[in-house]
Design a protein around this motif. Structure first.
Motif, PDB file in Angstrom:
ATOM      1  N   VAL A 168      -7.601   1.005  -2.849  1.00 24.74           N
ATOM      2  CA  VAL A 168      -6.740  -0.171  -2.749  1.00 24.74           C
ATOM      3  C   VAL A 168      -7.593  -1.322  -2.239  1.00 24.74           C
ATOM      4  CG1 VAL A 168      -4.543   1.014  -2.530  1.00 24.74           C
ATOM      5  CG2 VAL A 168      -5.907   0.617  -0.494  1.00 24.74           C
ATOM      6  N   TYR A 178       2.503   2.024  -3.369  1.00 25.65           N
ATOM      7  CA  TYR A 178       1.537   2.548  -4.343  1.00 25.65           C
ATOM      8  C   TYR A 178       1.188   3.997  -4.033  1.00 25.65           C
ATOM      9  CZ  TYR A 178      -2.715   2.903  -7.174  1.00 25.65           C
ATOM     10  OH  TYR A 178      -3.676   3.310  -8.079  1.00 25.65           O
ATOM     11  N   ILE A 235       0.842  -1.206   0.000  1.00 19.14           N
ATOM     12  CA  ILE A 235       0.000   0.000   0.000  1.00 19.14           C
ATOM     13  C   ILE A 235       0.876   1.254   0.000  1.00 19.14           C
ATOM     14  CG2 ILE A 235      -1.667   1.367   1.309  1.00 19.14           C
ATOM     15  CD1 ILE A 235      -2.894  -1.187   2.324  1.00 19.14           C
TER      16      ILE A 235
END
Length: 318
Positions: A211, A202, A199
């Motif tokens: 997500v 990203y 996470i």
């Protein structure tokens, strides 16, 4: 607020039974669904592999759920065909459909007879496909000469709002790369620290959108039964890349997974008869920041799982 969805595993369940399962999941309180898209199963024991795109039209019609599919354009599928499939479902079911795009596995893609490319070439090919699909969904006529070839392709039926193109990533590096082009990210369950890194990679790279997480789990009335289900159905899925990318038949997966232990399975599947334990694990994932979590019971009998999780687990989730 996290949305909890039902994962539809075509490798394991006949499409007619899977349609019953997803309608049952909606009635039980699941708020979304997603679908695999395989040509072959991961194991001969799984024994199915229906065509996802036919099934998705039926599932979207039979429910009111938002739906996604994980797809690998570029070899088995020409990107213009995937653009048409995404566009048609988006036009028929406005703002209910999304597609996650990844580089794929040889077990599905080798059927074309084309050479299975190296990972870096598959990554480049996927990026070409993403740009082609996005341009076609925007109404452009596309010609392209590269790792894929497109000649004057145009979509005549398009949705007013293009469906989101989501990045599918397992590694931190792939998650960071997806931030360049994706409308969101989906990954699969793993250690909490690794998921936090995925996470973070990203988001830190500028990744936008939601997500999402797919969680593999096995539940039954006893721990032994839950492990037996996971061992029978999912022991061929414990291998990290490149094994999972490059083996090309169910028979090979069955050979290499013959001696997989319960401990290895527990690393990739949440196995327990305790519904409260499952709820606690899922809440840990939600606390990481996943906005959509898709639950995949790895057994072939879905109805008991759907009933139990609908009644006892979903109410405990944040």
């Amino acid at each position: 607020m996290t949305t909890y969805g039902f994962h539809s595993s075509h490798e394991q369940i006949h499409p007619a039974e899977l349609l019953k399962a997803v309608t049952q999941a909606e009635q039980a309180g699941f708020g979304a669904a997603m679908s695999s898209d395989h040509f072959s199963p991961w194991s001969e024991r799984q024994g199915q592999s229906g065509f996802a795109w036919s099934w998705l039209g039926a599932a979207l019609q039979a429910t009111n759920l938002p739906f996604g599919v994980v797809n690998a354009p570029g070899q088995r599928y020409h990107p213009a065909i995937i653009a048409q499939a995404i566009g048609t479902l988006g036009a028929m079911f406005p703002e209910r459909f999304w597609a996650a795009l990844g580089t794929g596995e040889a077990s599905n893609e080798h059927i074309t007879g084309d050479r299975w490319p190296r990972k870096e070439l598959r990554t480049r090919r996927l990026r070409e496909c993403v740009d082609i699909i996005r341009a076609m969904l925007a109404g452009e006529e596309v010609s392209h000469d590269g790792l894929v070839t497109v000649d004057r392709a145009r979509l005549w039926t398009r949705p007013e709002v293009p469906p989101k193109l989501v990045g599918a990533a397992v590694s931190v590096d792939t998650a960071r790369w997806c931030a360049e082009w994706a409308d969101g990210l989906i990954t699969v369950g793993g250690p909490v620290d690794h998921l936090r890194e995925v996470i973070g990679a990203y988001r830190d790279a500028g990744g936008k959108g939601k997500v999402a997480l797919q969680v593999h789990l096995s539940w039954a009335e006893s721990d032994d039964e839950a492990m037996a289900i996971a061992h029978h159905q999912w022991r061929s899925n414990v291998f990290s890349p490149p094994v999972s990318w490059d083996l090309d038949t169910p028979e090979l997966f069955d050979v290499v997974s013959a001696d997989v232990s319960a401990e290895q399975i527990a690393e990739v599947v949440n196995v327990s008869s305790d519904l409260g334990w499952h709820a606690a694990r899922i809440n840990e994932y939600a606390d990481l920041g996943f906005e959509e979590i898709y639950l995949h019971h790895v057994g072939q009998e879905q109805a008991p799982f759907i009933d139990a999780f609908g009644a006892k687990v979903l109410p405990q989730l944040r």
